[in-house]
Design an enzyme around this catalytic site. Sequence first.
Site, mmCIF file in Angstrom:
data_model
loop_
_atom_site.group_PDB
_atom_site.id
_atom_site.type_symbol
_atom_site.label_atom_id
_atom_site.label_comp_id
_atom_site.label_asym_id
_atom_site.label_seq_id
_atom_site.Cartn_x
_atom_site.Cartn_y
_atom_site.Cartn_z
ATOM 1 N N CYS A 1 0.864 -1.180 0.000
ATOM 2 C CA CYS A 1 0.000 0.000 0.000
ATOM 3 C C CYS A 1 0.905 1.236 0.000
ATOM 4 C CB CYS A 1 -0.854 -0.006 1.264
ATOM 5 S SG CYS A 1 0.174 0.020 2.754
ATOM 6 N N HIS B 1 3.902 1.801 11.735
ATOM 7 C CA HIS B 1 2.776 1.580 12.658
ATOM 8 C C HIS B 1 2.605 2.709 13.658
ATOM 9 C CE1 HIS B 1 4.217 -2.443 11.340
ATOM 10 N NE2 HIS B 1 2.958 -2.499 11.013
ATOM 11 N N CYS C 1 2.600 5.843 8.973
ATOM 12 C CA CYS C 1 1.690 6.046 7.842
ATOM 13 C C CYS C 1 0.759 7.223 8.163
ATOM 14 C CB CYS C 1 0.852 4.782 7.609
ATOM 15 S SG CYS C 1 -0.393 5.039 6.327
ATOM 16 N N GLU D 1 0.739 -0.623 16.398
ATOM 17 C CA GLU D 1 -0.115 0.523 16.064
ATOM 18 C C GLU D 1 -1.030 0.850 17.240
ATOM 19 O OE1 GLU D 1 -2.411 0.275 12.387
ATOM 20 O OE2 GLU D 1 -3.935 1.559 13.296
ATOM 21 N N SER E 1 1.769 -9.782 10.590
ATOM 22 C CA SER E 1 1.093 -8.743 9.812
ATOM 23 C C SER E 1 -0.403 -8.823 10.052
ATOM 24 C CB SER E 1 1.399 -8.921 8.319
ATOM 25 O OG SER E 1 0.462 -8.194 7.552
ATOM 26 N N SER E 2 -0.947 -7.802 10.707
ATOM 27 C CA SER E 2 -2.373 -7.807 11.056
ATOM 28 C C SER E 2 -3.237 -7.847 9.798
ATOM 29 C CB SER E 2 -2.696 -6.553 11.879
ATOM 30 O OG SER E 2 -4.082 -6.412 12.038
ATOM 31 N N ASN E 3 -2.918 -6.999 8.812
ATOM 32 C CA ASN E 3 -3.811 -6.950 7.646
ATOM 33 C C ASN E 3 -3.753 -8.257 6.855
ATOM 34 O OD1 ASN E 3 -2.400 -6.420 4.836
ATOM 35 N ND2 ASN E 3 -1.172 -5.366 6.388
ATOM 36 N N SER F 1 1.813 -5.391 3.394
ATOM 37 C CA SER F 1 3.251 -5.309 3.663
ATOM 38 C C SER F 1 4.051 -6.381 2.919
ATOM 39 C CB SER F 1 3.500 -5.430 5.171
ATOM 40 O OG SER F 1 2.806 -6.546 5.694
#
Length: 508
Positions: free
Chosen positions: A207, A269, A291, A321, A417-419, A461
């Site tokens: 992203c 984060h 970000c 984050e 990686s959370s996403n 990521s």
Amino acid sequence: MSALMLCAPLGVEARALRRGLSDSGEHVQVTRTGYGPVRAAAAAERIAASAPAMLAIGGVGGGLTDDLRVGDVVVASEVTDGVTTVRCPSAPLVAGELRRAGLRARTGPIVTVDRLVRGHERSQLAATGAVAVDMESAPLLAGAAGSPAIVVRAISDTPAHSVFNPRIVSGGLAALRSLRQAAPVLVRWAAAMGERHILLASPRSFCAGVERAIEIVELALEQHGAPVYVRKQIVHNATVVADLERAGAIFVDELSEVPDGAMVVFSAHGVSPEVRHEAARRGLDAVDATCPLVAKVHAEARRYAADGYLVALIGHAGHEEVDGTLGEAPGAMALVETAADVGRLDPADPRKVAYLMQTTLAADEANSIVDAITTRFPTATGPGSDDICYATTNRQRAVRAIASRSDVVLVAGSANSSNSQRLVETAQRAGTAAYLVDGPEDIQLGWLAGASTIGIAAGASAPPAIVGQIVAALGGLGAVQTEDVIVATESIQFGLPKELRQQGADVG
Ligand code: SF4
């Protein structure tokens, strides 16, 4: 056309494979093809005449690099005799499976020679990039005649443990033990064979926030020189972190590990104000790669807290984050991970409750918690699901679009990686088996058996190249046809921090 042709040059090698197969209850014939390139070439003609659907070659071999130990297994990424080179794209899948079987395994080029080589000749072979040497694989592979093929060589000698040394006997035994253990993996490789339709979720991979964070570290290294310290992983991806480490970045968990006066980058984060103050107090040269969409949530937290609200942050405990956002107003914020946590909120004024979200949540999961908050506190205010960033939303939509059409979904991304984790859950909620993989070596061959349509997605990521590597590895199991399933296009870009822009202008 027959099925798997499993062959080994020497009798002892064939016996080791047979024992490994019988240990695991497999019934596959092992063909002995003979020692050296001349016998291998003759065997290849017989193999080609039987038109195997797939060819697996197992044997012992010589290691060419210092990092190899006797008993290690090299899976050929390609095999060459110096004239012809044959690629084996499914090598990473087999190497990963061998590691999960308890072996030390790696991929790499194997070179076939026509006689035993030692000393300087071995160094010359290593200088070509080859990691192992044998005397049969290249001519044998001609027998595959274009069908999928794999070569595994268990290492019996290394530069430090020479083939002309008496200890070769112990090295040979260790190699044969490894070969025996590897045999069932070759059968699993064959069972995973098949032509496949691959659905590529789009958008996928980086992203704008991740691209910016990586560029910040690269620019910091370019302008400041190594080392540049990075507090926490710049983004949650093992490949990205390893690449930047090679370029001179040093990743640390806390500022106390950064020497006075050094340059430090804060990760994408975000960090709490306490960390910023500590960096300023220590005189560190800090560059912020937070970000901008995370920074927006921080600003919302400060605003609500200043207006006297209790701020419920919907997110996962321990995520960087979340720690950073909670640090904006520790006395006025509470973490809410589940709808049940809402019952524990204790605002001074029930009419002044606000909620915010971690940017990488699954929207449906977060919305159910918002419902619980607004049910208990009808005047609660918040951004809706707008804190969940565009990249997370788009990638989840793309996964939903491929999941219903796929037999299995592979999500490229690291475990922290959370996403990426949310993408796996999104596919699973759609009723499709889904797995998180850092790269092709994490793909279990059992997941692929019988799966003719495979969906591939990638977290924000995960480098785009990983998806290419996964597709290439699957292509080593049979023909693949890819289809991009596009649910959105992204053109968002974020500017760089002024410190780096300014220095960039000075340098340029
Ligand atoms: S996933 Fe979203 S919030 Fe996180 S870095 Fe990317 S754009 Fe920013």
